[in-house]
Design a protein around this motif. Structure first.
Motif, PDB file in Angstrom:
ATOM      1  N   SER A 129       0.837  -1.193   0.000  1.00 25.72           N
ATOM      2  CA  SER A 129       0.000   0.000   0.000  1.00 25.72           C
ATOM      3  C   SER A 129       0.870   1.241   0.000  1.00 25.72           C
ATOM      4  O   SER A 129       2.033   1.202   0.416  1.00 25.72           O
ATOM      5  CB  SER A 129      -0.933   0.040   1.216  1.00 25.72           C
ATOM      6  N   ALA A 161       0.381   5.624   0.811  1.00 25.91           N
ATOM      7  CA  ALA A 161      -0.552   6.549   1.449  1.00 25.91           C
ATOM      8  C   ALA A 161       0.052   7.941   1.531  1.00 25.91           C
ATOM      9  O   ALA A 161       1.266   8.120   1.401  1.00 25.91           O
ATOM     10  CB  ALA A 161      -0.903   6.055   2.848  1.00 25.91           C
ATOM     11  N   TRP A 162      -0.833   8.895   1.753  1.00 23.74           N
ATOM     12  CA  TRP A 162      -0.433  10.277   1.995  1.00 23.74           C
ATOM     13  C   TRP A 162      -0.898  10.682   3.394  1.00 23.74           C
ATOM     14  O   TRP A 162      -2.025  10.356   3.801  1.00 23.74           O
ATOM     15  CB  TRP A 162      -1.042  11.220   0.963  1.00 23.74           C
ATOM     16  N   TYR A 163      -0.031  11.381   4.080  1.00 22.15           N
ATOM     17  CA  TYR A 163      -0.324  11.991   5.362  1.00 22.15           C
ATOM     18  C   TYR A 163       0.033  13.469   5.254  1.00 22.15           C
ATOM     19  O   TYR A 163       0.723  13.885   4.323  1.00 22.15           O
ATOM     20  CB  TYR A 163       0.520  11.353   6.481  1.00 22.15           C
ATOM     21  N   TRP A 173      -3.483  11.131   8.756  1.00 21.26           N
ATOM     22  CA  TRP A 173      -3.672  10.355   7.532  1.00 21.26           C
ATOM     23  C   TRP A 173      -4.631  11.084   6.611  1.00 21.26           C
ATOM     24  O   TRP A 173      -5.635  11.646   7.050  1.00 21.26           O
ATOM     25  CB  TRP A 173      -4.199   8.969   7.892  1.00 21.26           C
ATOM     26  N   SER A 201      -5.169   6.635   1.211  1.00 23.62           N
ATOM     27  CA  SER A 201      -4.330   5.477   0.963  1.00 23.62           C
ATOM     28  C   SER A 201      -4.884   4.677  -0.206  1.00 23.62           C
ATOM     29  O   SER A 201      -6.063   4.783  -0.549  1.00 23.62           O
ATOM     30  CB  SER A 201      -4.215   4.604   2.209  1.00 23.62           C
ATOM     31  N   SER A 228      -4.381   0.630  -1.918  1.00 22.58           N
ATOM     32  CA  SER A 228      -3.782  -0.697  -1.785  1.00 22.58           C
ATOM     33  C   SER A 228      -3.222  -1.152  -3.126  1.00 22.58           C
ATOM     34  O   SER A 228      -3.484  -0.538  -4.167  1.00 22.58           O
ATOM     35  CB  SER A 228      -4.821  -1.699  -1.300  1.00 22.58           C
ATOM     36  N   THR A 277      -9.091   2.386  -2.618  1.00 20.34           N
ATOM     37  CA  THR A 277      -8.730   3.686  -2.052  1.00 20.34           C
ATOM     38  C   THR A 277      -9.576   4.003  -0.820  1.00 20.34           C
ATOM     39  O   THR A 277     -10.685   3.492  -0.661  1.00 20.34           O
ATOM     40  CB  THR A 277      -8.908   4.802  -3.088  1.00 20.34           C
ATOM     41  N   CYS A 321       4.484  11.068   2.020  1.00 23.86           N
ATOM     42  CA  CYS A 321       4.020   9.789   1.486  1.00 23.86           C
ATOM     43  C   CYS A 321       4.607   8.655   2.320  1.00 23.86           C
ATOM     44  O   CYS A 321       5.662   8.793   2.931  1.00 23.86           O
ATOM     45  CB  CYS A 321       4.372   9.627   0.014  1.00 23.86           C
ATOM     46  N   ASN A 322       3.887   7.560   2.318  1.00 27.04           N
ATOM     47  CA  ASN A 322       4.276   6.363   3.069  1.00 27.04           C
ATOM     48  C   ASN A 322       4.095   5.152   2.178  1.00 27.04           C
ATOM     49  O   ASN A 322       3.121   5.085   1.422  1.00 27.04           O
ATOM     50  CB  ASN A 322       3.418   6.246   4.327  1.00 27.04           C
TER      51      ASN A 322
END
Length: 119
Positions: free
Chosen positions: A32, A34-36, A46, A49, A51, A56, A94-95
């Motif tokens: 996955s 994601a954006w925080y 958060w 995100s 996957s 989403t 981003c993560n």
């Protein structure tokens, strides 16, 4: 794994931006991305995100204005932002979560990109 975020900047209220985050390294698979975001004086929160299968999810505060998407072959995630508000001002991070070619799992953060919404 390295994550390189880009696309931030200064934009007027109501404007749009597209953030990008590219992951590089010996990645076997991405689970996955994601954006925080973190506004001054506030905790990181958060935002959205996606996957590996394309599912989403969004924070209530951004639903309808933010769209997360990905380019799987490039291990890149995007965040399209419309109708920006001053309260969207923050550093966006981003993560990425996945598995290295060695079989080790990873969970990495990008360096952040500043989004400032102001007239």
């Amino acid at each position: 794994v390295q994550l390189q975020a880009s696309g931030g900047g200064l934009v007027q209220p109501g404007g749009s931006l597209r953030l990008a985050c590219a992951a590089s390294g010996r990645i076997l698979s991405m689970e996955s991305m994601a954006w925080y975001r973190q506004a001054p004086g506030r905790r990181r929160e958060w935002v959205a995100s996606i996957s590996s299968g394309g599912t989403t999810d969004y924070a209530d505060s951004v639903k309808g204005r933010f769209t997360i998407s990905e380019d799987n072959p490039k291990n890149t995630v995007y965040l399209q932002i419309h109708s920006l508000k001053p309260e969207d001002t923050a550093v966006y991070y981003c993560n990425a979560v996945g598995t290295m070619r060695s079989g080790r799992p990873f969970n990495y953060w990008g360096q952040g990109t500043q989004v400032t919404v102001s007239s």
